[in-house]
Design a protein around this motif. Structure first.
Motif, PDB file in Angstrom:
ATOM      1  N   ASN A 189     -15.294  15.616  17.296  1.00 21.28           N
ATOM      2  CA  ASN A 189     -15.646  15.221  15.931  1.00 21.28           C
ATOM      3  C   ASN A 189     -14.359  14.868  15.196  1.00 21.28           C
ATOM      4  N   SER A 190     -14.190  13.593  14.863  1.00 20.17           N
ATOM      5  CA  SER A 190     -12.931  13.166  14.246  1.00 20.17           C
ATOM      6  C   SER A 190     -12.689  13.828  12.897  1.00 20.17           C
ATOM      7  N   ASN A 191     -13.743  14.132  12.133  1.00 19.01           N
ATOM      8  CA  ASN A 191     -13.538  14.816  10.852  1.00 19.01           C
ATOM      9  C   ASN A 191     -12.878  16.172  11.065  1.00 19.01           C
ATOM     10  N   HIS A 192     -13.394  16.959  12.014  1.00 20.04           N
ATOM     11  CA  HIS A 192     -12.805  18.258  12.319  1.00 20.04           C
ATOM     12  C   HIS A 192     -11.407  18.096  12.925  1.00 20.04           C
ATOM     13  N   LEU A 193     -11.240  17.124  13.799  1.00 19.73           N
ATOM     14  CA  LEU A 193      -9.957  16.913  14.461  1.00 19.73           C
ATOM     15  C   LEU A 193      -8.833  16.742  13.438  1.00 19.73           C
ATOM     16  N   PHE A 194      -9.065  15.873  12.454  1.00 18.99           N
ATOM     17  CA  PHE A 194      -8.040  15.644  11.437  1.00 18.99           C
ATOM     18  C   PHE A 194      -7.979  16.789  10.435  1.00 18.99           C
ATOM     19  N   ALA A 195      -9.134  17.242   9.936  1.00 20.66           N
ATOM     20  CA  ALA A 195      -9.141  18.326   8.950  1.00 20.66           C
ATOM     21  C   ALA A 195      -8.449  19.573   9.489  1.00 20.66           C
ATOM     22  N   PHE A 196      -8.629  19.852  10.771  1.00 12.96           N
ATOM     23  CA  PHE A 196      -8.006  21.021  11.397  1.00 12.96           C
ATOM     24  C   PHE A 196      -6.615  20.708  11.963  1.00 12.96           C
ATOM     25  N   ALA A 209      -6.306  10.023   0.707  1.00 14.98           N
ATOM     26  CA  ALA A 209      -7.695   9.553   0.572  1.00 14.98           C
ATOM     27  C   ALA A 209      -8.529   9.924   1.798  1.00 14.98           C
ATOM     28  N   LEU A 210      -7.974   9.703   2.973  1.00 16.45           N
ATOM     29  CA  LEU A 210      -8.690  10.084   4.188  1.00 16.45           C
ATOM     30  C   LEU A 210      -8.881  11.601   4.244  1.00 16.45           C
ATOM     31  N   GLY A 211      -7.878  12.337   3.777  1.00 20.47           N
ATOM     32  CA  GLY A 211      -7.983  13.792   3.746  1.00 20.47           C
ATOM     33  C   GLY A 211      -9.117  14.279   2.863  1.00 20.47           C
ATOM     34  N   VAL A 212      -9.300  13.643   1.718  1.00 17.91           N
ATOM     35  CA  VAL A 212     -10.422  14.007   0.849  1.00 17.91           C
ATOM     36  C   VAL A 212     -11.730  13.854   1.624  1.00 17.91           C
ATOM     37  N   TYR A 213     -11.867  12.753   2.328  1.00 18.45           N
ATOM     38  CA  TYR A 213     -13.074  12.487   3.108  1.00 18.45           C
ATOM     39  C   TYR A 213     -13.228  13.478   4.259  1.00 18.45           C
ATOM     40  N   TRP A 214     -12.176  13.603   5.086  1.00 18.05           N
ATOM     41  CA  TRP A 214     -12.270  14.476   6.267  1.00 18.05           C
ATOM     42  C   TRP A 214     -12.492  15.930   5.889  1.00 18.05           C
ATOM     43  N   CYS A 215     -11.767  16.395   4.888  1.00 19.81           N
ATOM     44  CA  CYS A 215     -11.896  17.800   4.479  1.00 19.81           C
ATOM     45  C   CYS A 215     -13.268  18.069   3.879  1.00 19.81           C
ATOM     46  N   GLU A 216     -13.787  17.117   3.121  1.00 15.89           N
ATOM     47  CA  GLU A 216     -15.142  17.256   2.563  1.00 15.89           C
ATOM     48  C   GLU A 216     -16.173  17.351   3.677  1.00 15.89           C
ATOM     49  N   LYS A 217     -16.095  16.410   4.618  1.00 14.74           N
ATOM     50  CA  LYS A 217     -17.058  16.399   5.728  1.00 14.74           C
ATOM     51  C   LYS A 217     -16.970  17.680   6.546  1.00 14.74           C
ATOM     52  N   SER A 218     -15.763  18.097   6.858  1.00 16.01           N
ATOM     53  CA  SER A 218     -15.579  19.291   7.681  1.00 16.01           C
ATOM     54  C   SER A 218     -16.039  20.547   6.943  1.00 16.01           C
ATOM     55  N   SER A 219     -15.690  20.677   5.675  1.00 17.07           N
ATOM     56  CA  SER A 219     -16.093  21.872   4.927  1.00 17.07           C
ATOM     57  C   SER A 219     -17.604  21.930   4.753  1.00 17.07           C
ATOM     58  N   ARG A 220     -18.236  20.785   4.536  1.00 18.82           N
ATOM     59  CA  ARG A 220     -19.711  20.772   4.438  1.00 18.82           C
ATOM     60  C   ARG A 220     -20.351  21.181   5.760  1.00 18.82           C
ATOM     61  N   ALA A 221     -19.823  20.654   6.856  1.00 19.52           N
ATOM     62  CA  ALA A 221     -20.377  20.989   8.170  1.00 19.52           C
ATOM     63  C   ALA A 221     -20.213  22.478   8.474  1.00 19.52           C
ATOM     64  N   GLY A 253      -8.994  27.131   8.266  1.00 13.79           N
ATOM     65  CA  GLY A 253      -8.592  26.264   9.365  1.00 13.79           C
ATOM     66  C   GLY A 253      -8.397  24.813   8.959  1.00 13.79           C
ATOM     67  N   ILE A 254      -8.883  24.436   7.788  1.00 15.40           N
ATOM     68  CA  ILE A 254      -8.686  23.069   7.298  1.00 15.40           C
ATOM     69  C   ILE A 254      -7.265  22.979   6.767  1.00 15.40           C
ATOM     70  N   VAL A 255      -6.421  22.227   7.470  1.00 12.84           N
ATOM     71  CA  VAL A 255      -4.997  22.193   7.144  1.00 12.84           C
ATOM     72  C   VAL A 255      -4.453  20.782   6.887  1.00 12.84           C
ATOM     73  N   TRP A 256      -5.331  19.785   6.865  1.00 10.85           N
ATOM     74  CA  TRP A 256      -4.851  18.434   6.587  1.00 10.85           C
ATOM     75  C   TRP A 256      -4.155  18.389   5.228  1.00 10.85           C
ATOM     76  N   ASP A 257      -4.630  19.187   4.294  1.00 13.91           N
ATOM     77  CA  ASP A 257      -4.029  19.236   2.964  1.00 13.91           C
ATOM     78  C   ASP A 257      -2.581  19.719   3.028  1.00 13.91           C
ATOM     79  N   GLU A 258      -2.289  20.683   3.893  1.00 15.12           N
ATOM     80  CA  GLU A 258      -0.906  21.135   4.079  1.00 15.12           C
ATOM     81  C   GLU A 258      -0.045  20.036   4.698  1.00 15.12           C
ATOM     82  N   MET A 259      -0.624  19.280   5.589  1.00 23.01           N
ATOM     83  CA  MET A 259       0.137  18.214   6.232  1.00 23.01           C
ATOM     84  C   MET A 259       0.537  17.153   5.210  1.00 23.01           C
TER      85      MET A 259
END
Length: 157
Positions: free
Chosen positions: A10-17, A60-72, A80-86
């Motif tokens: 799942n690319s959303n989780h891959l990037f968000a994590f 912008a992509l982080g907003v999308y990926w983190c939203e999708k991953s957190s909802r899922a 575990g969502i660390v794209w924001d730290e990156m």
């Protein structure tokens, strides 16, 4: 928490994590920031406009990926969502020299401000929800870290 198999399918989780760095059992945010360092090393030679574009796009992509991953996951700002730290680390390193000691200084400064959450970082952390909420507090913390970094550079270079 997604399984490792779900993460890589799942690319959303891959990037968000953070490509798996968010699976660290302790201090996943620190490991997510560490995962940002080799990417910074690869992008550090970009021109200022391209680096700024990188920041805007990854935010912008982080907003999308983190939203999708957190909802899922059913959890707002899962540890575990660390794209924001990156993205926060990359922002901290904007206009910084690409030597290892500046990369280390940026890492330390960003982690200090991300953990301490001075105002308005703490306010954004509490009040803004969704993918934007996950991303914005780290970007604000990175703003403080960036200012401290630029002051250090000015004083030492």
């Amino acid at each position: 928490m997604p399984t490792r198999r779900q993460l890589f399918s799942n690319s959303n989780h891959l990037f968000a994590f953070g490509f798996g760095s968010g699976f660290a059992p302790k201090a996943p945010g620190t490991f997510g920031t560490l995962a940002a360092i080799p990417i910074y090393w690869l992008i550090s030679d970009l021109s200022l406009p391209l680096y700024a574009l990188w920041l805007v796009v990854t935010f912008a992509l982080g907003v999308y990926w983190c939203e999708k991953s957190s909802r899922a996951l059913g959890v707002h700002d899962h540890p575990g969502i660390v794209w924001d730290e990156m993205v926060g680390y990359w922002l901290t390193m904007l206009l910084a020299p690409p030597e290892w000691y500046w990369m280390l200084a940026g890492f330390v400064l960003f982690r200090i401000f991300d953990i301490a959450k001075p105002w308005p970082v703490s306010l954004a952390d509490r009040k803004v929800s969704g993918g934007l909420g996950i991303m914005i507090d780290d970007v604000l913390a990175a703003g403080y870290a960036w200012l401290a970094m630029q002051l250090l550079i000015w004083l030492l270079v």
